[in-house]
Scaffold this motif. Sequence first.
Motif, PDB file in Angstrom:
ATOM      1  N   GLN A   8       0.832  -1.213   0.000  1.00 21.82           N
ATOM      2  CA  GLN A   8       0.000   0.000   0.000  1.00 21.82           C
ATOM      3  C   GLN A   8       0.865   1.262   0.000  1.00 21.82           C
ATOM      4  O   GLN A   8       0.594   2.215  -0.730  1.00 21.82           O
ATOM      5  N   ALA A   9       1.925   1.276   0.802  1.00 24.53           N
ATOM      6  CA  ALA A   9       2.820   2.436   0.866  1.00 24.53           C
ATOM      7  C   ALA A   9       3.560   2.635  -0.451  1.00 24.53           C
ATOM      8  O   ALA A   9       3.704   3.766  -0.924  1.00 24.53           O
ATOM      9  N   LEU A  10       4.015   1.549  -1.046  1.00 25.10           N
ATOM     10  CA  LEU A  10       4.721   1.661  -2.326  1.00 25.10           C
ATOM     11  C   LEU A  10       3.786   2.211  -3.399  1.00 25.10           C
ATOM     12  O   LEU A  10       4.151   3.128  -4.140  1.00 25.10           O
ATOM     13  N   ARG A  11       2.580   1.690  -3.471  1.00 21.87           N
ATOM     14  CA  ARG A  11       1.627   2.177  -4.477  1.00 21.87           C
ATOM     15  C   ARG A  11       1.305   3.658  -4.259  1.00 21.87           C
ATOM     16  O   ARG A  11       1.236   4.437  -5.213  1.00 21.87           O
ATOM     17  N   ALA A  12       1.125   4.053  -2.997  1.00 19.15           N
ATOM     18  CA  ALA A  12       0.837   5.462  -2.695  1.00 19.15           C
ATOM     19  C   ALA A  12       2.015   6.342  -3.080  1.00 19.15           C
ATOM     20  O   ALA A  12       1.829   7.440  -3.628  1.00 19.15           O
ATOM     21  N   SER A  13       3.232   5.884  -2.818  1.00 23.83           N
ATOM     22  CA  SER A  13       4.425   6.655  -3.196  1.00 23.83           C
ATOM     23  C   SER A  13       4.474   6.874  -4.701  1.00 23.83           C
ATOM     24  O   SER A  13       4.721   7.988  -5.171  1.00 23.83           O
ATOM     25  N   LEU A  14       4.237   5.808  -5.453  1.00 20.24           N
ATOM     26  CA  LEU A  14       4.277   5.907  -6.911  1.00 20.24           C
ATOM     27  C   LEU A  14       3.154   6.798  -7.445  1.00 20.24           C
ATOM     28  O   LEU A  14       3.374   7.591  -8.360  1.00 20.24           O
ATOM     29  N   ASP A  15       1.980   6.698  -6.847  1.00 17.77           N
ATOM     30  CA  ASP A  15       0.835   7.504  -7.293  1.00 17.77           C
ATOM     31  C   ASP A  15       0.986   8.982  -6.935  1.00 17.77           C
ATOM     32  O   ASP A  15       0.689   9.855  -7.735  1.00 17.77           O
ATOM     33  N   GLU A  16       1.440   9.250  -5.695  1.00 24.13           N
ATOM     34  CA  GLU A  16       1.479  10.616  -5.177  1.00 24.13           C
ATOM     35  C   GLU A  16       2.802  11.330  -5.431  1.00 24.13           C
ATOM     36  O   GLU A  16       2.915  12.526  -5.215  1.00 24.13           O
ATOM     37  N   LYS A  17       3.833  10.576  -5.817  1.00 25.00           N
ATOM     38  CA  LYS A  17       5.167  11.130  -6.101  1.00 25.00           C
ATOM     39  C   LYS A  17       5.812  11.773  -4.870  1.00 25.00           C
ATOM     40  O   LYS A  17       6.557  12.744  -4.976  1.00 25.00           O
ATOM     41  N   ILE A  18       5.476  11.222  -3.700  1.00 24.52           N
ATOM     42  CA  ILE A  18       6.127  11.622  -2.445  1.00 24.52           C
ATOM     43  C   ILE A  18       6.479  10.353  -1.677  1.00 24.52           C
ATOM     44  O   ILE A  18       5.946   9.276  -1.977  1.00 24.52           O
ATOM     45  N   ALA A  19       7.350  10.475  -0.689  1.00 24.74           N
ATOM     46  CA  ALA A  19       7.714   9.321   0.128  1.00 24.74           C
ATOM     47  C   ALA A  19       6.569   8.976   1.072  1.00 24.74           C
ATOM     48  O   ALA A  19       6.196   9.767   1.934  1.00 24.74           O
ATOM     49  N   VAL A  20       5.998   7.797   0.860  1.00 28.10           N
ATOM     50  CA  VAL A  20       4.970   7.258   1.735  1.00 28.10           C
ATOM     51  C   VAL A  20       5.514   5.941   2.270  1.00 28.10           C
ATOM     52  O   VAL A  20       6.001   5.103   1.503  1.00 28.10           O
TER      53      VAL A  20
ATOM     54  N   TRP B 241       2.292   6.344   6.494  1.00 30.17           N
ATOM     55  CA  TRP B 241       2.966   7.537   6.992  1.00 30.17           C
ATOM     56  C   TRP B 241       3.445   8.334   5.783  1.00 30.17           C
ATOM     57  O   TRP B 241       4.350   7.907   5.075  1.00 30.17           O
ATOM     58  N   ARG B 242       2.804   9.449   5.538  1.00 22.13           N
ATOM     59  CA  ARG B 242       3.233  10.355   4.481  1.00 22.13           C
ATOM     60  C   ARG B 242       4.251  11.309   5.091  1.00 22.13           C
ATOM     61  O   ARG B 242       3.877  12.203   5.845  1.00 22.13           O
ATOM     62  N   LYS B 243       5.515  11.091   4.767  1.00 20.39           N
ATOM     63  CA  LYS B 243       6.583  11.894   5.350  1.00 20.39           C
ATOM     64  C   LYS B 243       6.301  13.364   5.095  1.00 20.39           C
ATOM     65  O   LYS B 243       6.110  13.780   3.955  1.00 20.39           O
ATOM     66  N   GLY B 244       6.237  14.130   6.173  1.00 20.25           N
ATOM     67  CA  GLY B 244       6.007  15.564   6.074  1.00 20.25           C
ATOM     68  C   GLY B 244       4.573  15.977   6.329  1.00 20.25           C
ATOM     69  O   GLY B 244       4.284  17.172   6.350  1.00 20.25           O
ATOM     70  N   ALA B 245       3.664  15.018   6.526  1.00 25.99           N
ATOM     71  CA  ALA B 245       2.255  15.366   6.742  1.00 25.99           C
ATOM     72  C   ALA B 245       2.077  16.259   7.962  1.00 25.99           C
ATOM     73  O   ALA B 245       1.249  17.157   7.956  1.00 25.99           O
ATOM     74  N   THR B 246       2.869  16.041   9.007  1.00 26.05           N
ATOM     75  CA  THR B 246       2.763  16.896  10.197  1.00 26.05           C
ATOM     76  C   THR B 246       3.927  17.872  10.305  1.00 26.05           C
ATOM     77  O   THR B 246       3.741  18.993  10.755  1.00 26.05           O
ATOM     78  N   SER B 247       5.122  17.475   9.868  1.00 19.44           N
ATOM     79  CA  SER B 247       6.302  18.331  10.006  1.00 19.44           C
ATOM     80  C   SER B 247       6.451  19.339   8.878  1.00 19.44           C
ATOM     81  O   SER B 247       7.142  20.342   9.024  1.00 19.44           O
ATOM     82  N   GLY B 248       5.858  19.056   7.728  1.00 15.40           N
ATOM     83  CA  GLY B 248       6.061  19.898   6.556  1.00 15.40           C
ATOM     84  C   GLY B 248       7.275  19.507   5.742  1.00 15.40           C
ATOM     85  O   GLY B 248       7.514  20.050   4.665  1.00 15.40           O
TER      86      GLY B 248
END
Length: 136
Positions: free
Chosen positions: A49-61, A71-78
Amino acid sequence: MNELEEGTRLTLDFDKLAGVAATGARVVPVVLQDATGGDVLFIGYANDQALRASLDEKIAVLWSTSRNELWRKGATSGDVLELVDVRVNCEQNSLLYLVNRTTGGACHTKDASGEARPTCYYRSVTGPDTLRHLSE
């Protein structure tokens, strides 16, 4: 002060992978590396699921093994990490995410000035049980 994150005593968590395995989580380790400078930022884990989200969203998930959730890296920290490329090792049991930092930070810890550190590898092992902070 958080001794684990800021201290100079080496206390490696040799039980981490056994703990992850005990949960039954189907994950692979992911090395996150700065695509431009080559710095290794940190190591995380990804499930399908994380790999697919990373590929779809173009961010590190990643998959948070402590919270058992995406965990979408940066969701809380920016400190979002834009995905440049995903590579797989020869045995297909680990991934390399090449990323661009959108801010200066990548680590959840802060340096002495209160800024997010650019990498989680900010200390050097100086002996069997001691650490030294690198210049910040």
